[in-house]
Design an enzyme around this catalytic site. Sequence first.
Site, PDB file in Angstrom:
ATOM      1  N   TYR A  11       0.825  -1.219   0.000  1.00  0.00           N
ATOM      2  CA  TYR A  11       0.000   0.000   0.000  1.00  0.00           C
ATOM      3  C   TYR A  11       0.859   1.268   0.000  1.00  0.00           C
ATOM      4  O   TYR A  11       0.892   2.013  -0.995  1.00  0.00           O
ATOM      5  CB  TYR A  11      -0.942  -0.063   1.200  1.00  0.00           C
ATOM      6  CG  TYR A  11      -1.721   1.183   1.515  1.00  0.00           C
ATOM      7  CD1 TYR A  11      -2.335   1.935   0.510  1.00  0.00           C
ATOM      8  CD2 TYR A  11      -1.881   1.581   2.841  1.00  0.00           C
ATOM      9  CE1 TYR A  11      -3.079   3.063   0.829  1.00  0.00           C
ATOM     10  CE2 TYR A  11      -2.628   2.700   3.165  1.00  0.00           C
ATOM     11  CZ  TYR A  11      -3.213   3.447   2.156  1.00  0.00           C
ATOM     12  OH  TYR A  11      -3.937   4.565   2.482  1.00  0.00           O
ATOM     13  N   PHE A  71      10.186  -0.458   2.637  1.00  0.00           N
ATOM     14  CA  PHE A  71       8.819  -0.693   3.116  1.00  0.00           C
ATOM     15  C   PHE A  71       8.542  -2.171   3.362  1.00  0.00           C
ATOM     16  O   PHE A  71       7.617  -2.493   4.089  1.00  0.00           O
ATOM     17  CB  PHE A  71       7.792  -0.219   2.067  1.00  0.00           C
ATOM     18  CG  PHE A  71       7.844   1.246   1.777  1.00  0.00           C
ATOM     19  CD1 PHE A  71       7.196   2.149   2.600  1.00  0.00           C
ATOM     20  CD2 PHE A  71       8.541   1.733   0.676  1.00  0.00           C
ATOM     21  CE1 PHE A  71       7.236   3.503   2.339  1.00  0.00           C
ATOM     22  CE2 PHE A  71       8.591   3.091   0.399  1.00  0.00           C
ATOM     23  CZ  PHE A  71       7.940   3.976   1.239  1.00  0.00           C
ATOM     24  N   ALA A  72       9.286  -3.057   2.692  1.00  0.00           N
ATOM     25  CA  ALA A  72       8.941  -4.479   2.733  1.00  0.00           C
ATOM     26  C   ALA A  72       8.888  -4.972   4.175  1.00  0.00           C
ATOM     27  O   ALA A  72       9.876  -4.881   4.898  1.00  0.00           O
ATOM     28  CB  ALA A  72       9.974  -5.285   1.941  1.00  0.00           C
ATOM     29  N   ALA A  73       7.736  -5.463   4.594  1.00  0.00           N
ATOM     30  CA  ALA A  73       7.564  -5.926   5.973  1.00  0.00           C
ATOM     31  C   ALA A  73       6.228  -6.619   6.122  1.00  0.00           C
ATOM     32  O   ALA A  73       5.319  -6.426   5.316  1.00  0.00           O
ATOM     33  CB  ALA A  73       7.614  -4.741   6.944  1.00  0.00           C
ATOM     34  N   ARG A  74       6.120  -7.403   7.186  1.00  0.00           N
ATOM     35  CA  ARG A  74       4.821  -7.927   7.620  1.00  0.00           C
ATOM     36  C   ARG A  74       4.267  -6.895   8.598  1.00  0.00           C
ATOM     37  O   ARG A  74       5.019  -6.369   9.413  1.00  0.00           O
ATOM     38  CB  ARG A  74       5.012  -9.268   8.330  1.00  0.00           C
ATOM     39  CG  ARG A  74       5.864 -10.265   7.555  1.00  0.00           C
ATOM     40  CD  ARG A  74       5.039 -11.061   6.595  1.00  0.00           C
ATOM     41  NE  ARG A  74       4.106 -11.911   7.300  1.00  0.00           N
ATOM     42  CZ  ARG A  74       4.232 -13.237   7.396  1.00  0.00           C
ATOM     43  NH1 ARG A  74       5.250 -13.837   6.813  1.00  0.00           N
ATOM     44  NH2 ARG A  74       3.326 -13.952   8.042  1.00  0.00           N
ATOM     45  N   TYR A 139       5.042  -6.885  16.237  1.00  0.00           N
ATOM     46  CA  TYR A 139       5.233  -6.028  15.057  1.00  0.00           C
ATOM     47  C   TYR A 139       6.020  -4.771  15.432  1.00  0.00           C
ATOM     48  O   TYR A 139       7.051  -4.464  14.821  1.00  0.00           O
ATOM     49  CB  TYR A 139       3.863  -5.667  14.462  1.00  0.00           C
ATOM     50  CG  TYR A 139       3.906  -4.552  13.458  1.00  0.00           C
ATOM     51  CD1 TYR A 139       4.651  -4.680  12.285  1.00  0.00           C
ATOM     52  CD2 TYR A 139       3.196  -3.369  13.684  1.00  0.00           C
ATOM     53  CE1 TYR A 139       4.696  -3.639  11.371  1.00  0.00           C
ATOM     54  CE2 TYR A 139       3.236  -2.337  12.768  1.00  0.00           C
ATOM     55  CZ  TYR A 139       3.988  -2.476  11.617  1.00  0.00           C
ATOM     56  OH  TYR A 139       4.039  -1.446  10.715  1.00  0.00           O
ATOM     57  N   PHE A 167       1.301   7.081  11.864  1.00  0.00           N
ATOM     58  CA  PHE A 167       0.120   6.782  12.664  1.00  0.00           C
ATOM     59  C   PHE A 167      -0.867   6.042  11.750  1.00  0.00           C
ATOM     60  O   PHE A 167      -0.454   5.100  11.097  1.00  0.00           O
ATOM     61  CB  PHE A 167      -0.374   8.061  13.366  1.00  0.00           C
ATOM     62  CG  PHE A 167       0.519   8.342  14.574  1.00  0.00           C
ATOM     63  CD1 PHE A 167       1.878   8.613  14.411  1.00  0.00           C
ATOM     64  CD2 PHE A 167       0.040   8.224  15.852  1.00  0.00           C
ATOM     65  CE1 PHE A 167       2.729   8.780  15.506  1.00  0.00           C
ATOM     66  CE2 PHE A 167       0.875   8.400  16.957  1.00  0.00           C
ATOM     67  CZ  PHE A 167       2.209   8.676  16.786  1.00  0.00           C
ATOM     68  N   LEU A 186      -9.547  -0.070   9.782  1.00  0.00           N
ATOM     69  CA  LEU A 186     -10.897   0.458   9.948  1.00  0.00           C
ATOM     70  C   LEU A 186     -11.514   1.015   8.653  1.00  0.00           C
ATOM     71  O   LEU A 186     -12.606   0.596   8.258  1.00  0.00           O
ATOM     72  CB  LEU A 186     -10.898   1.548  11.036  1.00  0.00           C
ATOM     73  CG  LEU A 186     -12.265   2.145  11.340  1.00  0.00           C
ATOM     74  CD1 LEU A 186     -13.215   1.096  11.905  1.00  0.00           C
ATOM     75  CD2 LEU A 186     -12.120   3.323  12.306  1.00  0.00           C
ATOM     76  N   ASP A 280      -5.254  -2.878  21.780  1.00  0.00           N
ATOM     77  CA  ASP A 280      -5.604  -1.546  21.270  1.00  0.00           C
ATOM     78  C   ASP A 280      -5.509  -0.482  22.370  1.00  0.00           C
ATOM     79  O   ASP A 280      -6.128  -0.634  23.415  1.00  0.00           O
ATOM     80  CB  ASP A 280      -7.056  -1.539  20.758  1.00  0.00           C
ATOM     81  CG  ASP A 280      -7.168  -1.893  19.298  1.00  0.00           C
ATOM     82  OD1 ASP A 280      -6.122  -1.970  18.628  1.00  0.00           O
ATOM     83  OD2 ASP A 280      -8.302  -2.078  18.827  1.00  0.00           O
TER      84      ASP A 280
HETATM   85  N1  UDP Z   1     -11.480  -0.851  14.603  1.00  0.00           N
HETATM   86  C1  UDP Z   1     -12.812  -1.175  14.799  1.00  0.00           C
HETATM   87  N2  UDP Z   1     -13.378  -2.091  13.968  1.00  0.00           N
HETATM   88  C2  UDP Z   1     -12.696  -2.712  12.965  1.00  0.00           C
HETATM   89  C3  UDP Z   1     -11.331  -2.355  12.751  1.00  0.00           C
HETATM   90  C4  UDP Z   1     -10.760  -1.425  13.602  1.00  0.00           C
HETATM   91  O1  UDP Z   1     -13.482  -0.658  15.712  1.00  0.00           O
HETATM   92  O2  UDP Z   1     -13.278  -3.546  12.259  1.00  0.00           O
HETATM   93  C5  UDP Z   1     -10.861   0.148  15.485  1.00  0.00           C
HETATM   94  C6  UDP Z   1      -9.602  -0.338  16.190  1.00  0.00           C
HETATM   95  O3  UDP Z   1      -9.945  -1.008  17.394  1.00  0.00           O
HETATM   96  C7  UDP Z   1      -8.852   0.955  16.422  1.00  0.00           C
HETATM   97  C8  UDP Z   1      -9.244   1.816  15.212  1.00  0.00           C
HETATM   98  O4  UDP Z   1     -10.437   1.218  14.680  1.00  0.00           O
HETATM   99  O5  UDP Z   1      -9.301   1.592  17.590  1.00  0.00           O
HETATM  100  C9  UDP Z   1      -8.188   1.834  14.106  1.00  0.00           C
HETATM  101  O6  UDP Z   1      -7.835   0.483  13.853  1.00  0.00           O
HETATM  102  P1  UDP Z   1      -6.894   0.074  12.647  1.00  0.00           P
HETATM  103  O7  UDP Z   1      -6.784  -1.433  12.646  1.00  0.00           O
HETATM  104  O8  UDP Z   1      -7.389   0.708  11.385  1.00  0.00           O
HETATM  105  O9  UDP Z   1      -5.502   0.735  12.970  1.00  0.00           O
HETATM  106  P2  UDP Z   1      -4.567   0.664  14.299  1.00  0.00           P
HETATM  107  O10 UDP Z   1      -4.925   1.868  15.104  1.00  0.00           O
HETATM  108  O11 UDP Z   1      -4.847  -0.635  14.986  1.00  0.00           O
HETATM  109  O12 UDP Z   1      -3.197   0.738  13.745  1.00  0.00           O
END
Ligand code: UDP
Length: 320
Positions: A11, A71-74, A139, A167, A186, A280
């Site tokens: 991406y 950028f290459a990474a998991r 990660y 971020f 998300l 989270d």
């Molecule tokens: N989130 C959510 N539902 C989903 C995917 C993510 O509520 O189906 C929330 C997740 O818990 C976090 C925010 O959305 O608070 C952003 O998540 P994302 O995975 O996009 O990025 P992260 O902040 O984990 O790097």
Amino acid sequence: MKIVVTGGAGYVGSVCATVLVEQGHDVVVIDNFTTGNRDAVPAQAQLVEGSVADVIGQVLAQGDVDAVFHFAARSLVGESMEVPEEYWRDNLGQSLALLEAMRIHGVKNLVFSSTAATYGEPATTPITEDFPTAPTNTYGATKLSIDYAITSYCQAHGLAATSLRYFNVAGAYGSVGENRKIETHLIPLILQVATGKREDIKIFGDDWPTPDGTAVRDYIHVRDLADAHVLACETNKPSVHRIFNLGSGDGYSVSQVIEMCREVTGHPIPAEVAPRRAGDPATLIASSDKAMNELGWKPSRTDLRTIVEDAWAFTSQLDN
Ligand code: UDP
């Protein structure tokens, strides 16, 4: 300049490769297509298919490479806790091979794709670069370890390097955007509801200590991110390893993001509250002041509507 972009089918890597090509650079993409898309590699870039460790030597041996964007990474947090061995191998192991190849072939300019996950659970926001690094997942730990290695190479071998700690990257740039085989983020998941690929979006917790109870994140447009990479490369200094946070500086809750996606797509996007996701944090907001002051970075797509509109323009034309 001739720039090698590892992970240039992923991406962020593919957007950066596209922008570099547009700016007239000579781009070599290295990708093994574990998670990347062949279509995302710009047609004007030279493609070398394979893992970084396997092919980087031959690519750098050509002798005219000016810089590497790595950028290459998991990058799936949950997966990194289940198969940490693959993350240490593919993230740290491949990066060490890259650093060695750069040292051997005298390529001294590196821009490294890092993450806010290196900080872990911050005590306060916004997060500045001097916050303690205490990753809560494998990660983030692999990315932080690579930073330590980069610092050593800068000190001992004159490498000029910048690590960019992103971020929540979102949005799209023309024909390149988020299109992963396994999607956990998300905004693309919400937009999959609008395209009919998914029934509803799960809100992972509505009892967080935030204004509306849903988690708050700082969304940064992928095209703004690409600008920061180019600026980092242009201003890298020998023997110095710089670290910059990159965000938009504004926090949006999960509910606010869903609402914006409803407005942009015109789809009702049903949402259902689900349990919190392990690992989270409640709120993650970047301070990007250092990048703005020292790199001269000026993000211009910080508005959530713009980010979602661009993501939607990309997602809505994908085959479901
Ligand atoms: N989130 C959510 N539902 C989903 C995917 C993510 O509520 O189906 C929330 C997740 O818990 C976090 C925010 O959305 O608070 C952003 O998540 P994302 O995975 O996009 O990025 P992260 O902040 O984990 O790097």
